[in-house]
Design a protein around this motif. Structure first.
Motif, PDB file in Angstrom:
ATOM      1  N   LEU A 568      60.814  48.403  34.392  1.00  0.00           N
ATOM      2  CA  LEU A 568      61.051  49.227  35.943  1.00  0.00           C
ATOM      3  C   LEU A 568      62.522  49.702  35.913  1.00  0.00           C
ATOM      4  CD1 LEU A 568      59.591  46.237  38.181  1.00  0.00           C
ATOM      5  CD2 LEU A 568      58.618  48.355  37.005  1.00  0.00           C
ATOM      6  N   GLU A 569      63.630  49.570  35.019  1.00  0.00           N
ATOM      7  CA  GLU A 569      64.787  50.085  34.958  1.00  0.00           C
ATOM      8  C   GLU A 569      65.255  50.210  33.415  1.00  0.00           C
ATOM      9  OE1 GLU A 569      68.088  48.853  37.394  1.00  0.00           O
ATOM     10  OE2 GLU A 569      67.053  47.982  38.758  1.00  0.00           O
ATOM     11  N   ASP A 570      66.096  51.281  33.032  1.00  0.00           N
ATOM     12  CA  ASP A 570      66.582  51.047  31.852  1.00  0.00           C
ATOM     13  C   ASP A 570      67.512  50.020  31.588  1.00  0.00           C
ATOM     14  OD1 ASP A 570      65.317  53.577  31.174  1.00  0.00           O
ATOM     15  OD2 ASP A 570      67.217  54.800  31.812  1.00  0.00           O
ATOM     16  N   ASN A 571      67.407  49.222  30.131  1.00  0.00           N
ATOM     17  CA  ASN A 571      68.251  48.229  29.981  1.00  0.00           C
ATOM     18  C   ASN A 571      69.646  48.756  29.759  1.00  0.00           C
ATOM     19  OD1 ASN A 571      69.354  46.101  27.817  1.00  0.00           O
ATOM     20  ND2 ASN A 571      67.899  45.067  28.619  1.00  0.00           N
ATOM     21  N   LYS A 572      70.955  47.949  30.302  1.00  0.00           N
ATOM     22  CA  LYS A 572      71.890  48.401  30.022  1.00  0.00           C
ATOM     23  C   LYS A 572      72.919  47.614  28.861  1.00  0.00           C
ATOM     24  CE  LYS A 572      72.175  49.450  34.787  1.00  0.00           C
ATOM     25  NZ  LYS A 572      70.862  49.019  35.191  1.00  0.00           N
ATOM     26  N   VAL A 573      72.293  46.538  28.531  1.00  0.00           N
ATOM     27  CA  VAL A 573      73.297  45.882  27.457  1.00  0.00           C
ATOM     28  C   VAL A 573      73.060  46.696  26.229  1.00  0.00           C
ATOM     29  CG1 VAL A 573      73.245  43.594  26.323  1.00  0.00           C
ATOM     30  CG2 VAL A 573      72.620  43.459  28.659  1.00  0.00           C
ATOM     31  N   ILE A 574      74.025  46.954  25.594  1.00  0.00           N
ATOM     32  CA  ILE A 574      74.101  48.020  24.540  1.00  0.00           C
ATOM     33  C   ILE A 574      73.189  47.502  23.553  1.00  0.00           C
ATOM     34  CG2 ILE A 574      75.671  49.039  22.669  1.00  0.00           C
ATOM     35  CD1 ILE A 574      77.993  48.927  24.705  1.00  0.00           C
ATOM     36  N   ALA A 575      73.402  46.268  22.992  1.00  0.00           N
ATOM     37  CA  ALA A 575      72.405  45.829  21.926  1.00  0.00           C
ATOM     38  C   ALA A 575      71.085  45.772  21.957  1.00  0.00           C
ATOM     39  CB  ALA A 575      73.023  44.353  21.241  1.00  0.00           C
ATOM     40  N   ALA A 576      70.604  45.739  23.258  1.00  0.00           N
ATOM     41  CA  ALA A 576      69.108  45.873  23.652  1.00  0.00           C
ATOM     42  C   ALA A 576      68.793  46.822  24.379  1.00  0.00           C
ATOM     43  CB  ALA A 576      69.112  44.579  24.531  1.00  0.00           C
ATOM     44  N   THR A 577      69.631  48.146  24.230  1.00  0.00           N
ATOM     45  CA  THR A 577      69.127  49.386  24.931  1.00  0.00           C
ATOM     46  C   THR A 577      67.839  49.771  24.299  1.00  0.00           C
ATOM     47  OG1 THR A 577      71.529  49.856  25.162  1.00  0.00           O
ATOM     48  CG2 THR A 577      69.779  51.852  25.153  1.00  0.00           C
ATOM     49  N   LYS A 578      66.878  50.238  25.439  1.00  0.00           N
ATOM     50  CA  LYS A 578      65.725  50.916  24.939  1.00  0.00           C
ATOM     51  C   LYS A 578      65.518  52.322  25.345  1.00  0.00           C
ATOM     52  CE  LYS A 578      63.807  46.497  25.653  1.00  0.00           C
ATOM     53  NZ  LYS A 578      65.065  45.779  26.323  1.00  0.00           N
ATOM     54  N   ASN A 579      64.765  53.066  24.611  1.00  0.00           N
ATOM     55  CA  ASN A 579      64.709  54.402  25.212  1.00  0.00           C
ATOM     56  C   ASN A 579      63.317  54.932  25.651  1.00  0.00           C
ATOM     57  OD1 ASN A 579      63.251  54.659  22.741  1.00  0.00           O
ATOM     58  ND2 ASN A 579      64.549  55.881  21.736  1.00  0.00           N
ATOM     59  N   GLN A 580      62.484  53.884  25.934  1.00  0.00           N
ATOM     60  CA  GLN A 580      61.072  53.873  26.498  1.00  0.00           C
ATOM     61  C   GLN A 580      60.949  53.271  27.534  1.00  0.00           C
ATOM     62  OE1 GLN A 580      61.599  53.058  23.188  1.00  0.00           O
ATOM     63  NE2 GLN A 580      61.089  51.123  23.269  1.00  0.00           N
ATOM     64  N   ASP A 581      59.763  53.287  28.354  1.00  0.00           N
ATOM     65  CA  ASP A 581      59.700  52.687  29.624  1.00  0.00           C
ATOM     66  C   ASP A 581      58.857  51.371  29.291  1.00  0.00           C
ATOM     67  OD1 ASP A 581      57.208  54.120  29.224  1.00  0.00           O
ATOM     68  OD2 ASP A 581      57.195  54.987  31.187  1.00  0.00           O
ATOM     69  N   ARG A 582      58.365  51.104  28.089  1.00  0.00           N
ATOM     70  CA  ARG A 582      57.379  49.981  27.855  1.00  0.00           C
ATOM     71  C   ARG A 582      57.831  49.382  26.224  1.00  0.00           C
ATOM     72  NH1 ARG A 582      51.990  53.078  28.885  1.00  0.00           N
ATOM     73  NH2 ARG A 582      53.275  53.860  30.426  1.00  0.00           N
ATOM     74  N   SER A 583      57.492  48.132  26.453  1.00  0.00           N
ATOM     75  CA  SER A 583      57.892  47.711  25.115  1.00  0.00           C
ATOM     76  C   SER A 583      56.739  47.928  23.946  1.00  0.00           C
ATOM     77  CB  SER A 583      57.798  46.174  25.114  1.00  0.00           C
ATOM     78  OG  SER A 583      56.539  45.633  25.375  1.00  0.00           O
ATOM     79  N   ALA A 584      56.668  47.971  22.902  1.00  0.00           N
ATOM     80  CA  ALA A 584      55.628  47.936  21.914  1.00  0.00           C
ATOM     81  C   ALA A 584      54.311  47.095  22.347  1.00  0.00           C
ATOM     82  CB  ALA A 584      55.783  47.355  20.391  1.00  0.00           C
ATOM     83  N   LEU A 585      53.062  47.522  22.225  1.00  0.00           N
ATOM     84  CA  LEU A 585      51.815  46.620  22.721  1.00  0.00           C
ATOM     85  C   LEU A 585      51.640  45.770  21.480  1.00  0.00           C
ATOM     86  CD1 LEU A 585      49.436  46.480  24.409  1.00  0.00           C
ATOM     87  CD2 LEU A 585      48.202  47.971  22.763  1.00  0.00           C
TER      88      LEU A 585
END
Length: 750
Positions: A568-585
């Motif tokens: 629902l929000e972008d992740n801000k922890v640098i080592a866990a940053t994601k560039n999509q709105d969902r994880s892998a299925l």
């Protein structure tokens, strides 16, 4: 007269014969596992205790009975004597001296739960407590083990003597191997027997002779030589190990195993074990002086110390300490404790306390690092505590806390002391229809870091995070005939909302944290790192569903699990940053297609690009325990900067009644090369086996700079003879488990 016979046989004959057969069986050192019947032309004999008499009673049956002057009893025609432990049958039997002497003649057979003896005659003198059997043949009950003895003499004072005795596990008339001795004597009250002029025959050809040797005649541990091991490889040359077992005391022992390697020299391996009322452990040491296969002939060693013990009520002490001389020791000489792919040897000392609500664990954790592998942080020490209790009927309280100091062998690496506490309050509801959990956690962590000059780290960091979690699952079940009749199907949807607050953590070093690989269950974990150095901020919903198909015995036939996280929000922890709105299925399937075909697969697919991030597939055809073919594939797009793309094929199949083949090959598709090729063929009869194994695999040796060479291969051929009944039994399972990868079932269906 029957009463007299009962007293004679049960009080004198049966205990003596029982002693004879038990010691004879131990003397001949029979195998402890049954031989596959399909390989043998003769099946092992069976014995049923249901036909025996109650304790202290005996029954004598014969076609004709004659009593002479109340002193002599004559039995003739199908004489059967049954006691509470054994049976005797003969053509005729005579009891003299009012029950003092017994003579049985004509096709005499004795049998009990462990032994069957056939002889020309049996003579028993009760006053002298002496039993003699002439021209005997014996078989072991439940085993294909048999032999002969010209005379068997039992005496209460001196024990038992067998003259001109033989033993084999081969069927009668097909003795591929045979042991013969001129005399075997077993003194009563001792745990040792003596054998004189012992010869070992293969196909009627004598190949080994011992003028005298002693052997154990009980199940007690005894000092002596164990079965040797003989192999060959390009790393060691011809490799022969001869273990010697030393029974020091009832609770202490040691195994000393000289190992002769034609390419490297003589290695001494020792294992000391101890057992007390409150503890157990072992000390294992391997030492090779002057390795002749390495320039400079260095001394090489490996050691391992293990201890587990109770030091007070609810307090446990655990020690696991390892060390070795050089980076290539495991590659060159192998180990029963580590594989050739290991890069770290663990060293830990732990003190633990456990009670109903409180657990405390204090540890010192260190590593022996091999090669130029990135050095790991040591926890010197680490103290963890967990306290759980109920706050009323519906609320649970959980408090986790930790104090740890992290050090590194590198003088330039930062060090840190970490203090952490995490109280959790939860409201769990669990029932047959499903479960619901609402919980909130506060993470409070303080770091004191040293040696941080020139880095982005701060000497003091105080991190406070909050987390809220809502989790719910429902369990539905209904009858179905989708796969077959008498089946049931479940549907188990689950959903989780997770919120974790954000705080900048770039000023904290990585001490015990690394990214985690995620499967379907891991989607609901709520944390993407091991340890506590990084706690990712979250505002996400996780959806998952599992469906199972069960047969009438509640055995799973098909399991499918699918899940995905929606951010629902972008992740801000640098080592866990994601560039999509969902994880892998993520998906996982276990399928028992029928009684012979099995499938396991798990996969993670990035839905925005349809790229596979991680996958594994295993397909196995299994006809029975000896016939199967397995194909598996593993793919990881990015594992520490490398792509893993490997395919493997394993098979086990009998070529005929006596010949069995095992093969395995693994190939690296990313580098287009073989990783391991392993094949073995075995000939096995019911009494002996011969096994030939060939192997070629990556060597992965370290050079002087600590870097691994991933282009060299190691190959070897080993030949092993197995004589069942005087060592280990032949087994294709050993061939399946050997090698780098070994054999694993690819499915988890119950």
């Amino acid at each position: 007269m029957k009463k007299t016979c009962a007293m004679l046989v049960s009080a004198t004959l049966m205990p003596t014969v029982a002693f004879a057969q038990e010691t004879t069986k131990s003397a001949l050192n029979t195998a402890s596992s049954a031989v596959p019947l399909e390989l043998c032309s003769a099946e092992p004999i069976a014995f049923s205790s249901q036909s025996l008499m109650p304790k202290g009673h005996v029954k004598v049956e014969a076609n004709r009975t004659e009593i002479v002057e109340n002193k002599v009893a004559l039995f003739s025609g199908n004489v059967d004597i049954t006691s509470d432990s054994a049976t005797i049958s003969a053509s005729q039997a005579q009891v003299n001296g009012n029950g003092k002497d017994l003579i049985a003649k004509g096709d005499v057979t004795y049998q009990d739960a462990q032994l069957k003896v056939e002889s020309d005659s049996v003579s028993l003198r009760s006053e002298e407590e002496r039993l003699e059997m002439k021209n005997t043949r014996y078989q072991l009950t439940g085993f294909v083990g048999q032999g002969a003895a010209q005379d068997i003499l039992l005496d209460t004072d001196t024990g038992i003597v067998l003259k001109d005795v033989s033993f084999t596990t081969c069927p009668d008339g097909e003795e591929d191997w045979l042991l013969r001795a001129s005399e075997i004597s077993l003194e009563k009250g001792t745990v040792w027997g003596q054998a004189k002029h012992t010869r070992f025959y293969i196909a009627d050809v004598p190949v080994f002779y011992l003028p005298y040797f002693a052997f154990p005649v009980s199940n007690e541990r005894q000092t002596g030589l164990l079965f040797p091991e003989l192999t060959s490889s390009s790393r060691t040359g011809v490799d022969y190990t001869q273990p010697f077992y030393w029974n020091i005391a009832p609770n202490y022992d040691m195994t000393i195993s000289p190992r002769v390697m034609t390419r490297r020299g003589v290695q001494l391996n020792t294992e000391f074990r101890y057992l007390t009322d409150n503890s157990q452990g072992k000390a294992y040491v391997e030492y090779l002086p002057s390795d002749s296969d390495i320039s400079g002939n260095p001394d090489r060693y490996f050691y391992r110390l293990e201890h587990q013990g109770v030091i007070a009520e609810d307090w446990l002490l655990n020690v696991d300490f390892n060390g070795l001389s050089d980076n290539n020791y495991l590659l060159d000489l192998g180990s029963d404790y580590y594989s050739r792919a290991d890069t770290h040897l663990y060293r830990s000392i732990g003190l633990s306390y456990y009670s109903q609500n409180l657990s405390v664990n204090m540890q010192i954790k260190d590593f022996e690092v091999l090669g130029d592998t990135a050095d790991s942080y040591r926890a010197l020490p680490e103290l963890k505590m967990r306290y759980t209790t109920s706050l009323g009927d519906y609320v649970e309280f959980d408090l986790e806390s930790e104090i740890a100091h992290f050090d590194n062998n590198s003088s330039t690496a930062p060090t840190a002391t970490r203090y952490h506490i995490a109280p959790t309050v939860s409201l769990p509801v669990r029932a047959a229809w499903g479960e619901f959990v609402a919980e909130t956690t506060l993470f409070q962590t303080v770091y004191q870091q040293d040696n941080v000059e020139g880095t982005n780290l701060d000497e003091s960091v105080d991190r406070t995070l909050g987390q809220a979690r809502l989790y719910g699952a429902l369990y539905f079940e209904r009858e179905t005939s989708f796969f077959s009749n008498d089946m049931s199907m479940t549907l188990e949807p689950k959903v989780q909302y997770l919120y974790t607050s954000y705080e900048d953590q770039t000023a904290i070093g990585f001490y015990d944290s690394t990214p985690l690989l995620t499967d379907v269950e891991g989607l609901f974990r709520g944390q993407e790192f091991t340890g506590l150095d990084r706690i990712s901020d979250n505002n996400q919903i996780t959806l998952g569903v599992t469906t199972r198909t069960l047969d009438k015995n509640n055995r799973e036939q098909f399991v499918l699990s699918v899940g995905q996280i929606f951010y629902l929000e972008d992740n801000k922890v640098i080592a866990a940053t994601k560039n999509q709105d969902r994880s892998a299925l993520a998906a996982e399937v276990d399928w028992r297609l029928n009684d012979r075909w099995f499938l396991h697969t798990d996969v993670q697919v990035t839905t925005e690009t349809d790229k596979v991030d991680l996958s594994s597939v295993g397909v196995e055809y299994r006809k029975d325990d000896s016939r199967f073919v397995q194909l598996n594939h593993r793919y990881v797009r990015d594992l520490s900067g490398e792509t893993i793309d490997q395919i493997g094929l394993s098979a086990s199949w009998p070529l005929s009644e006596n010949w069995h083949w095992v093969g395995r090959t693994y190939r690296d598709l990313e580098r287009d090369r073989s990783v391991e090729t392993y094949t073995g063929i075995q000939y096995e009869s019911c009494c002996w086996a011969i096994r030939l194994v060939a192997q070629r695999s990556l060597n992965n040796r370290y050079n002087e700079g600590g870097l691994q060479n991933t282009d060299d291969f190691d190959s070897g051929i080993s030949l092993q003879f197995i004589f069942k009944g005087i060592g280990s039994s032949g087994a294709r399972r050993n061939m399946l488990q050997d090698g780098m990868f070994g054999y694993r079932q690819p499915y988890s269906l119950n």
